[in-house]
Design a protein around this motif. Structure first.
Motif, PDB file in Angstrom:
ATOM      1  N   VAL A  66     -25.248 -24.665  97.166  1.00 33.28           N
ATOM      2  CA  VAL A  66     -26.244 -23.593  97.078  1.00 33.28           C
ATOM      3  C   VAL A  66     -25.554 -22.259  96.804  1.00 33.28           C
ATOM      4  O   VAL A  66     -25.993 -21.467  95.965  1.00 33.28           O
ATOM      5  CB  VAL A  66     -27.087 -23.511  98.367  1.00 33.28           C
ATOM      6  CG1 VAL A  66     -28.098 -22.372  98.276  1.00 33.28           C
ATOM      7  CG2 VAL A  66     -27.799 -24.834  98.637  1.00 33.28           C
ATOM      8  N   PHE A  67     -24.446 -22.006  97.507  1.00 37.21           N
ATOM      9  CA  PHE A  67     -23.675 -20.780  97.265  1.00 37.21           C
ATOM     10  C   PHE A  67     -23.166 -20.723  95.830  1.00 37.21           C
ATOM     11  O   PHE A  67     -23.248 -19.676  95.173  1.00 37.21           O
ATOM     12  CB  PHE A  67     -22.493 -20.699  98.239  1.00 37.21           C
ATOM     13  CG  PHE A  67     -22.804 -19.962  99.508  1.00 37.21           C
ATOM     14  CD1 PHE A  67     -22.605 -18.593  99.599  1.00 37.21           C
ATOM     15  CD2 PHE A  67     -23.301 -20.629 100.616  1.00 37.21           C
ATOM     16  CE1 PHE A  67     -22.885 -17.903 100.769  1.00 37.21           C
ATOM     17  CE2 PHE A  67     -23.585 -19.959 101.795  1.00 37.21           C
ATOM     18  CZ  PHE A  67     -23.375 -18.590 101.874  1.00 37.21           C
ATOM     19  N   PHE A  68     -22.628 -21.833  95.341  1.00 42.53           N
ATOM     20  CA  PHE A  68     -22.120 -21.866  93.969  1.00 42.53           C
ATOM     21  C   PHE A  68     -23.229 -21.547  92.968  1.00 42.53           C
ATOM     22  O   PHE A  68     -23.026 -20.795  92.004  1.00 42.53           O
ATOM     23  CB  PHE A  68     -21.529 -23.246  93.652  1.00 42.53           C
ATOM     24  CG  PHE A  68     -20.040 -23.322  93.831  1.00 42.53           C
ATOM     25  CD1 PHE A  68     -19.196 -22.699  92.927  1.00 42.53           C
ATOM     26  CD2 PHE A  68     -19.491 -24.001  94.898  1.00 42.53           C
ATOM     27  CE1 PHE A  68     -17.821 -22.760  93.083  1.00 42.53           C
ATOM     28  CE2 PHE A  68     -18.124 -24.067  95.070  1.00 42.53           C
ATOM     29  CZ  PHE A  68     -17.282 -23.450  94.159  1.00 42.53           C
ATOM     30  N   PHE A  69     -24.398 -22.113  93.205  1.00 43.67           N
ATOM     31  CA  PHE A  69     -25.515 -21.882  92.287  1.00 43.67           C
ATOM     32  C   PHE A  69     -25.913 -20.410  92.281  1.00 43.67           C
ATOM     33  O   PHE A  69     -26.132 -19.815  91.222  1.00 43.67           O
ATOM     34  CB  PHE A  69     -26.705 -22.752  92.677  1.00 43.67           C
ATOM     35  CG  PHE A  69     -27.922 -22.520  91.830  1.00 43.67           C
ATOM     36  CD1 PHE A  69     -28.014 -23.038  90.557  1.00 43.67           C
ATOM     37  CD2 PHE A  69     -28.996 -21.760  92.308  1.00 43.67           C
ATOM     38  CE1 PHE A  69     -29.128 -22.817  89.755  1.00 43.67           C
ATOM     39  CE2 PHE A  69     -30.105 -21.527  91.525  1.00 43.67           C
ATOM     40  CZ  PHE A  69     -30.178 -22.059  90.242  1.00 43.67           C
ATOM     41  N   MET A  70     -26.030 -19.815  93.480  1.00 43.65           N
ATOM     42  CA  MET A  70     -26.457 -18.425  93.581  1.00 43.65           C
ATOM     43  C   MET A  70     -25.424 -17.450  93.020  1.00 43.65           C
ATOM     44  O   MET A  70     -25.762 -16.503  92.311  1.00 43.65           O
ATOM     45  CB  MET A  70     -26.747 -18.070  95.052  1.00 43.65           C
ATOM     46  CG  MET A  70     -27.999 -18.684  95.609  1.00 43.65           C
ATOM     47  SD  MET A  70     -29.475 -17.950  94.867  1.00 43.65           S
ATOM     48  CE  MET A  70     -30.739 -18.958  95.668  1.00 43.65           C
ATOM     49  N   ILE A  71     -24.156 -17.687  93.333  1.00 39.73           N
ATOM     50  CA  ILE A  71     -23.106 -16.741  92.980  1.00 39.73           C
ATOM     51  C   ILE A  71     -22.607 -16.934  91.553  1.00 39.73           C
ATOM     52  O   ILE A  71     -22.356 -15.954  90.835  1.00 39.73           O
ATOM     53  CB  ILE A  71     -21.921 -16.852  93.964  1.00 39.73           C
ATOM     54  CG1 ILE A  71     -22.398 -16.649  95.413  1.00 39.73           C
ATOM     55  CG2 ILE A  71     -20.833 -15.846  93.622  1.00 39.73           C
ATOM     56  CD1 ILE A  71     -23.006 -15.294  95.680  1.00 39.73           C
ATOM     57  N   PHE A  72     -22.475 -18.199  91.129  1.00 44.40           N
ATOM     58  CA  PHE A  72     -21.894 -18.463  89.819  1.00 44.40           C
ATOM     59  C   PHE A  72     -22.880 -19.058  88.810  1.00 44.40           C
ATOM     60  O   PHE A  72     -22.685 -18.918  87.597  1.00 44.40           O
ATOM     61  CB  PHE A  72     -20.695 -19.417  89.958  1.00 44.40           C
ATOM     62  CG  PHE A  72     -19.608 -18.863  90.837  1.00 44.40           C
ATOM     63  CD1 PHE A  72     -18.975 -17.676  90.535  1.00 44.40           C
ATOM     64  CD2 PHE A  72     -19.230 -19.535  91.989  1.00 44.40           C
ATOM     65  CE1 PHE A  72     -17.974 -17.162  91.353  1.00 44.40           C
ATOM     66  CE2 PHE A  72     -18.224 -19.035  92.815  1.00 44.40           C
ATOM     67  CZ  PHE A  72     -17.599 -17.844  92.491  1.00 44.40           C
ATOM     68  N   GLY A  73     -23.919 -19.744  89.311  1.00 45.29           N
ATOM     69  CA  GLY A  73     -24.869 -20.381  88.395  1.00 45.29           C
ATOM     70  C   GLY A  73     -25.867 -19.406  87.790  1.00 45.29           C
ATOM     71  O   GLY A  73     -26.074 -19.380  86.566  1.00 45.29           O
ATOM     72  N   LEU A  74     -26.486 -18.590  88.634  1.00 43.99           N
ATOM     73  CA  LEU A  74     -27.498 -17.653  88.148  1.00 43.99           C
ATOM     74  C   LEU A  74     -26.975 -16.649  87.119  1.00 43.99           C
ATOM     75  O   LEU A  74     -27.691 -16.311  86.176  1.00 43.99           O
ATOM     76  CB  LEU A  74     -28.147 -16.917  89.335  1.00 43.99           C
ATOM     77  CG  LEU A  74     -29.050 -17.760  90.239  1.00 43.99           C
ATOM     78  CD1 LEU A  74     -29.644 -16.902  91.349  1.00 43.99           C
ATOM     79  CD2 LEU A  74     -30.167 -18.415  89.433  1.00 43.99           C
ATOM     80  N   PRO A  75     -25.721 -16.160  87.252  1.00 44.25           N
ATOM     81  CA  PRO A  75     -25.218 -15.252  86.212  1.00 44.25           C
ATOM     82  C   PRO A  75     -25.165 -15.875  84.822  1.00 44.25           C
ATOM     83  O   PRO A  75     -25.164 -15.149  83.826  1.00 44.25           O
ATOM     84  CB  PRO A  75     -23.795 -14.909  86.712  1.00 44.25           C
ATOM     85  CG  PRO A  75     -23.901 -15.027  88.191  1.00 44.25           C
ATOM     86  CD  PRO A  75     -24.817 -16.190  88.414  1.00 44.25           C
ATOM     87  N   GLN A  76     -25.143 -17.203  84.765  1.00 46.15           N
ATOM     88  CA  GLN A  76     -25.133 -17.862  83.455  1.00 46.15           C
ATOM     89  C   GLN A  76     -26.451 -17.681  82.701  1.00 46.15           C
ATOM     90  O   GLN A  76     -26.508 -17.849  81.482  1.00 46.15           O
ATOM     91  CB  GLN A  76     -24.840 -19.367  83.623  1.00 46.15           C
ATOM     92  CG  GLN A  76     -23.516 -19.671  84.309  1.00 46.15           C
ATOM     93  CD  GLN A  76     -22.338 -19.101  83.550  1.00 46.15           C
ATOM     94  OE1 GLN A  76     -22.255 -19.217  82.329  1.00 46.15           O
ATOM     95  NE2 GLN A  76     -21.414 -18.469  84.271  1.00 46.15           N
ATOM     96  N   ILE A  77     -27.501 -17.357  83.448  1.00 44.18           N
ATOM     97  CA  ILE A  77     -28.793 -17.070  82.802  1.00 44.18           C
ATOM     98  C   ILE A  77     -29.133 -15.581  82.958  1.00 44.18           C
ATOM     99  O   ILE A  77     -30.296 -15.196  82.997  1.00 44.18           O
ATOM    100  CB  ILE A  77     -29.921 -17.958  83.377  1.00 44.18           C
ATOM    101  CG1 ILE A  77     -30.030 -17.794  84.904  1.00 44.18           C
ATOM    102  CG2 ILE A  77     -29.689 -19.423  83.021  1.00 44.18           C
ATOM    103  CD1 ILE A  77     -31.229 -18.511  85.511  1.00 44.18           C
ATOM    104  N   ASP A  78     -28.068 -14.776  83.084  1.00 44.19           N
ATOM    105  CA  ASP A  78     -28.185 -13.315  83.156  1.00 44.19           C
ATOM    106  C   ASP A  78     -28.973 -12.826  84.374  1.00 44.19           C
ATOM    107  O   ASP A  78     -29.634 -11.791  84.313  1.00 44.19           O
ATOM    108  CB  ASP A  78     -28.818 -12.752  81.872  1.00 44.19           C
ATOM    109  CG  ASP A  78     -27.945 -13.004  80.658  1.00 44.19           C
ATOM    110  OD1 ASP A  78     -26.714 -12.954  80.809  1.00 44.19           O
ATOM    111  OD2 ASP A  78     -28.491 -13.263  79.572  1.00 44.19           O
TER     112      ASP A  78
END
Length: 215
Positions: A66-78
């Protein structure tokens, strides 16, 4: 202990960060978890389905993911979050699933006659839940909710791996420290966590005794 005294400012800042993270994430988890519990007992099937999907997804996903998605995943979709904001959302959204199940168990423990009586006097489902069922449910689930929030405080240590300067983030800085320095800081970190969890546990115990009398 001199090493700990020399770095007290760093420890204090980390303690405040952990405390802020826990308070904000706990508030988010309590509000969202209660809404999810209400949705899970709703008479509307799509609402129940969505709430169930949310709970099962987060309960069966490691918090680190969940942390990875929030911190690193979401920036991939700006969609960029700050590290602290991302940590609050990750911890709060994850814990909300467990809060939901605790509250739902309390709702199910309330006699069905209570809801039937409220509907008989003309209350809607929402009014019945808010005015009759939830107040009784919360009195039942004080201990499990307390355990959920204590676990959440300890889970906040994961944020240290995502550039959030909470208590556990101090530990990687001690790679080259000697045994005395390492022991002092470990002891300081443990005490700092206990300064959050022990008052929380005490408060939960007091609240449990108080609502037991009310019941």
């Amino acid at each position: 202990m001199q090493f700990l005294a020399d770095n007290f400012g760093l420890l204090w800042d980390a303690f405040l960060t952990t405390l802020s993270l826990s308070l904000l994430a706990g508030l988010l988890a309590l509000v969202l978890g209660t809404l999810l519990a209400a949705a899970r007992v709703s008479p509307i099937p799509p609402l129940r389905g969505l709430a169930t999907f949310y709970v099962e997804t987060f309960r069966n996903t490691p918090l680190t993911v969940v942390f990875f998605f929030m911190i690193f995943g979401l920036p991939q979709i700006d969609f960029i979050l700050g590290f602290f904001t991302g940590a609050v959302l990750s911890l709060g959204l994850y814990t909300a699933a467990f809060v939901c199940e605790a509250v739902r168990s309390g709702i199910n423990a309330v006699s069905a006659g209570q809801a039937e009586a409220s509907r008989a006097i003309g209350l809607t489902f929402g009014q019945s839940l808010r005015e009759v069922v939830l107040p009784q449910a919360f009195r039942t689930v004080v201990p499990p909710l307390g355990n959920v929030f204590i676990a959440m405080v300890k889970n906040s240590s994961i944020a240290a791996g995502f550039a959030t300067s909470e208590l556990s983030s101090l530990l990687p800085r001690l790679v080259n420290a000697d045994a005395g320095q390492l022991t002092a800081v470990l002891l300081g970190v443990v005490i700092a966590y206990m300064l959050i969890t022990l008052p929380l546990a005490f408060g939960v115990h007091r609240l449990e005794r108080r609502v037991a009398i009310l019941r």
